[in-house]
Design a protein around this motif. Sequence first.
Motif, PDB file in Angstrom:
ATOM      1  N   PHE A 104      15.250 -83.634  35.077  1.00  0.00           N
ATOM      2  CA  PHE A 104      15.567 -82.969  33.815  1.00  0.00           C
ATOM      3  C   PHE A 104      15.264 -83.926  32.666  1.00  0.00           C
ATOM      4  O   PHE A 104      15.896 -84.977  32.551  1.00  0.00           O
ATOM      5  CB  PHE A 104      17.033 -82.547  33.789  1.00  0.00           C
ATOM      6  N   TYR A 115      24.011 -84.599  38.411  1.00  0.00           N
ATOM      7  CA  TYR A 115      23.981 -83.169  38.077  1.00  0.00           C
ATOM      8  C   TYR A 115      24.667 -82.309  39.141  1.00  0.00           C
ATOM      9  O   TYR A 115      25.549 -81.501  38.827  1.00  0.00           O
ATOM     10  CB  TYR A 115      22.527 -82.733  37.897  1.00  0.00           C
ATOM     11  N   ILE A 119      28.083 -80.128  38.664  1.00  0.00           N
ATOM     12  CA  ILE A 119      28.092 -78.677  38.909  1.00  0.00           C
ATOM     13  C   ILE A 119      29.194 -78.338  39.914  1.00  0.00           C
ATOM     14  O   ILE A 119      29.909 -77.343  39.766  1.00  0.00           O
ATOM     15  CB  ILE A 119      26.714 -78.221  39.448  1.00  0.00           C
TER      16      ILE A 119
ATOM     17  N   SER B 185      17.493 -77.111  39.490  1.00  0.00           N
ATOM     18  CA  SER B 185      18.878 -76.860  39.106  1.00  0.00           C
ATOM     19  C   SER B 185      19.573 -75.960  40.133  1.00  0.00           C
ATOM     20  O   SER B 185      20.695 -76.240  40.567  1.00  0.00           O
ATOM     21  CB  SER B 185      18.912 -76.221  37.719  1.00  0.00           C
ATOM     22  N   ALA B 190      23.515 -75.196  40.986  1.00  0.00           N
ATOM     23  CA  ALA B 190      23.872 -74.506  39.753  1.00  0.00           C
ATOM     24  C   ALA B 190      23.510 -73.023  39.842  1.00  0.00           C
ATOM     25  O   ALA B 190      22.413 -72.674  40.269  1.00  0.00           O
ATOM     26  CB  ALA B 190      23.153 -75.144  38.569  1.00  0.00           C
ATOM     27  N   GLN B 194      24.819 -71.271  34.915  1.00  0.00           N
ATOM     28  CA  GLN B 194      24.941 -72.726  34.697  1.00  0.00           C
ATOM     29  C   GLN B 194      23.577 -73.329  34.388  1.00  0.00           C
ATOM     30  O   GLN B 194      23.456 -74.207  33.536  1.00  0.00           O
ATOM     31  CB  GLN B 194      25.534 -73.395  35.947  1.00  0.00           C
ATOM     32  N   THR B 195      22.562 -72.867  35.101  1.00  0.00           N
ATOM     33  CA  THR B 195      21.213 -73.366  34.869  1.00  0.00           C
ATOM     34  C   THR B 195      20.768 -73.062  33.454  1.00  0.00           C
ATOM     35  O   THR B 195      20.152 -73.892  32.785  1.00  0.00           O
ATOM     36  CB  THR B 195      20.241 -72.733  35.883  1.00  0.00           C
ATOM     37  N   ARG B 198      22.756 -75.435  31.010  1.00  0.00           N
ATOM     38  CA  ARG B 198      22.575 -76.872  31.163  1.00  0.00           C
ATOM     39  C   ARG B 198      21.127 -77.312  31.122  1.00  0.00           C
ATOM     40  O   ARG B 198      20.831 -78.466  30.808  1.00  0.00           O
ATOM     41  CB  ARG B 198      23.186 -77.340  32.495  1.00  0.00           C
ATOM     42  N   VAL B 199      20.205 -76.413  31.463  1.00  0.00           N
ATOM     43  CA  VAL B 199      18.799 -76.818  31.522  1.00  0.00           C
ATOM     44  C   VAL B 199      17.935 -76.011  30.547  1.00  0.00           C
ATOM     45  O   VAL B 199      17.291 -76.579  29.663  1.00  0.00           O
ATOM     46  CB  VAL B 199      18.248 -76.683  32.962  1.00  0.00           C
ATOM     47  N   PRO B 202      19.136 -76.127  26.488  1.00  0.00           N
ATOM     48  CA  PRO B 202      18.866 -77.406  25.812  1.00  0.00           C
ATOM     49  C   PRO B 202      17.373 -77.660  25.616  1.00  0.00           C
ATOM     50  O   PRO B 202      16.972 -78.192  24.589  1.00  0.00           O
ATOM     51  CB  PRO B 202      19.461 -78.452  26.767  1.00  0.00           C
ATOM     52  N   LEU B 203      16.558 -77.248  26.594  1.00  0.00           N
ATOM     53  CA  LEU B 203      15.120 -77.507  26.476  1.00  0.00           C
ATOM     54  C   LEU B 203      14.437 -76.538  25.514  1.00  0.00           C
ATOM     55  O   LEU B 203      13.293 -76.751  25.133  1.00  0.00           O
ATOM     56  CB  LEU B 203      14.458 -77.453  27.853  1.00  0.00           C
TER      57      LEU B 203
END
Lengths: 376, 282
Positions: A104, A115, A119, B185, B190, B194-195, B198-199, B202-203
Motif C-alpha cells: 500500500f 495491516y 484489520i 487488502s 479486510a 474496510q478495503t 483504508r485503501v 485514501p488513494l
Amino acid sequence: MATMMEQGVSNKTEPAATSLLSIRNVAKHFGKNIVLRDISLEIAEGEFLTILGESGSGKTTLLRILAGFEQPTAGEVWMTGERLDTQPPYRRRVNTVFQHYALFPHMTVEQNVGYGLAIAKRPTAEIESRVAEALAKVKMSAYAKSKPSKISGGQQQRIALARALVNRPRLLLLDEPLSALDANLRRQMQVELKALQREVGITFIFVTHDQEEAMVMSDRIALLRSGELEQVASPREIYNRPATSYTAQFIGHTNLLHAEVRQGIATSGALQWPISLTDGPALFSLRPECIRLIPSSSVVSNSSPASNNAVRFRATIRDQAFHGATDLLRVETDAGLMLTIRTASHNLPNSSSNSDIEFEFSTGDAVAVRRSEDRR
Amino acid sequence: MFSRVYRAAITLPPLVWVALFLLVPYLLMFCYSFWSVSESGAIVHSWNLDNYRELLTKPVYWQTLLRSMWIAARVTFFSMLLGYPLAYFLSFYAGGRKDLYYQLVIIPLWVSYLVRAYAWKTILGTDGVLNTLLQYVHLTSHPLDFLLYSPFAVVLTLTHIYTPFTFLPIYASLEHIPRNLVEASHDLGATPAQTFWRVIFPLSIPGVLAGATFAFVLSLGDFLAPLLLGGPSGIMISNIVVSLFGAAYNWPLGAAISLCMLALVLALIFLSERLEKKWSFS
C-alpha cells in the motif's frame, strides 16, 4: 521431508492423512477459454510445493482460486476439513505474496506489515511486537518508517513477505515473487525463502515459470501444462524419472530418442539396449550428462549392443559450447542421430580428433516417457 | 538552427495569445482597481485604495461574497456526493459497460450551459414540470415558490452542471489504483467496506481534491445560474461584478472585487495542489 516427497508421487490417489489442502477436480473456464481442467492435488502440512508452468499454463489462475480471487467453474477446494472455495478471500487463513508485491503506497512499511493485524483488531501492543518480529525476520527493521516507494524492489519483496507471514496463515501463496529481481538477488532470495519456510513451518505454494528455481526450492513440483497437471513429484524424481516427453524437455535439457522395441530390445538408429517393455514404438529421455565420453586410449572393441549394461557408440562433435565447469556438445552418430552431451570440460579430447569419438551411456539412464500430445 | 526556429515558431503563438488575452487584461484590471470614477463617469487615473476600503466597509459586498462561497460549498458537497459514488461504481463495478457509462456522464458537457439552466427553469417554475406533478399527485395544493428564484435553484443547477467536473478527476484517480492493492487488502482479511476506507478512498484523495476545487472555483465565479434562477435572494458576487462593469459603470470597483476573487481562487488552487501532492504516491 522424505515422506513428503514420496507422497508427492501419488497425486491422483486418496488424500494423505496429513493433507492440509485438498484441490479436487478443479476446472476454470473464462468463457470458451478453458484455463484449468480437472486439477486434483493434495498438499501436506509444512510442504513447499511449486506450481511450475509456462506462461498461459494456468498456474496463476490456480493460485488465484486458492486465494479466493477467482471462483472455480467446477470442483472444490478444502483446507483442514473445511470448504475453502466458497469463502471470500478475507475469510480464508491464506495469505498471498503478489508478483508486484502490491504494497500500500500510502502506508509506511510498518503500517503495511501491521495491516492484517489491525484489520483483525489485535491489541496495539501485540501488533507492534509482531510487526517488529516480522520485520526482524526479513531483516528490514531499519526501514519500518519508510514508504514503499523509498525502498528497492528486493526490499519491497521482503516487506510483502513479512506482511503475509505476520498473520501466521495456514497457507502462504507466492505468485512469481522473485521474477522482478535481478539474477543474483534472485538466487539469494531463493535460498532465504527456503530457509524461512523451514523456520516458520508454514505451507508454501510457490508459482513460477523458472524450472531451476522450482528445483532449488521445492519439496514437490507440480508441473502444469495447458491447464492440466503433467506430473507431480519431488525435484529429483521429476528430473530423473520424467513421466512424459514434455516433462523431460521442460525440466532441464534432454535427448529424446525415438525407438522401436522388439523382444526386449530397444532400437534407435544404430543404438540398441535391452528394455522390459512391450513391443512397439517407444520414446526415451536420455539426459546429456548421462552420456560419457570414453578416453581414446581405453577403446577396445567396436560399438556393440548392450554389454555390461552400457551402450557404446561412435559420433562426431559438430558443435561445442563452453559452460564453465561443463561443456555442452552437439554430436552426430554414424547413423545421423544428433545428441546433446554434457561433459566435464577437462574430459574433452584434443581439437584434432573431433570425429569418430566413442561415447557410452548406461541402459538404466534411458528413461521411457509417455509422448505428450499437443493440447492446443 | 532549424530546431530553434521551429521551436520559436510553435511556442510563440500561444505565448502571444496568453500575453495578449490573459496577462494584459489582468494587468489592466490590476491598475483599474486602484483608480476611480469621476462624477461625470470618466476614469480618474489617480492611485488610491478607496475601492478596497469600500469593499471592506460596505456589508453588501462581503455578505454577497460569503453567500457565494456558501452556495459554492454546497454545490461542491452535493457534486461530491453524486460524483464520487458514480466514479467508484464505474471504475470498480461497471465491467464491460465502463466506456458506455463514461460517455453518458460526458455527453451533458456537450450541451450548452444555457440550455441546461433554462431546462431547470421549466422544471422548477410555478407552472413548471415539478410543481404541476406535485399538485397532480396531490402532494401539494398550490405551487411551491421556493423552488425557483432562490439559492436552492442555484445550488441545484450548479450541482447538475458541475458534477461531471468532480466525476472526471475522481474517476481518473480511481482508475490509477492498482487492482492488486484491492486484492491484497482482501487477502489480508479486510472486507470490501474496510478495503474502501483504508485503501481505495485514501488513494483517491488527489482526485477528490481536484474535483472539489473544480466545483468550488467554477461555481463561486458563476453568474448565469444566479441570473436566470437565483432571484433577489440568490444573487452571487459575479452578478455584482457584471453590473459594476455594465449598468452601474464602476469599472474600478468591479476590478477590485475581481482581483479579490482571483486572489481567493489562486490561494485555493495553491492549497489544493499542495494537498494533492501530499496525498499522491507513484
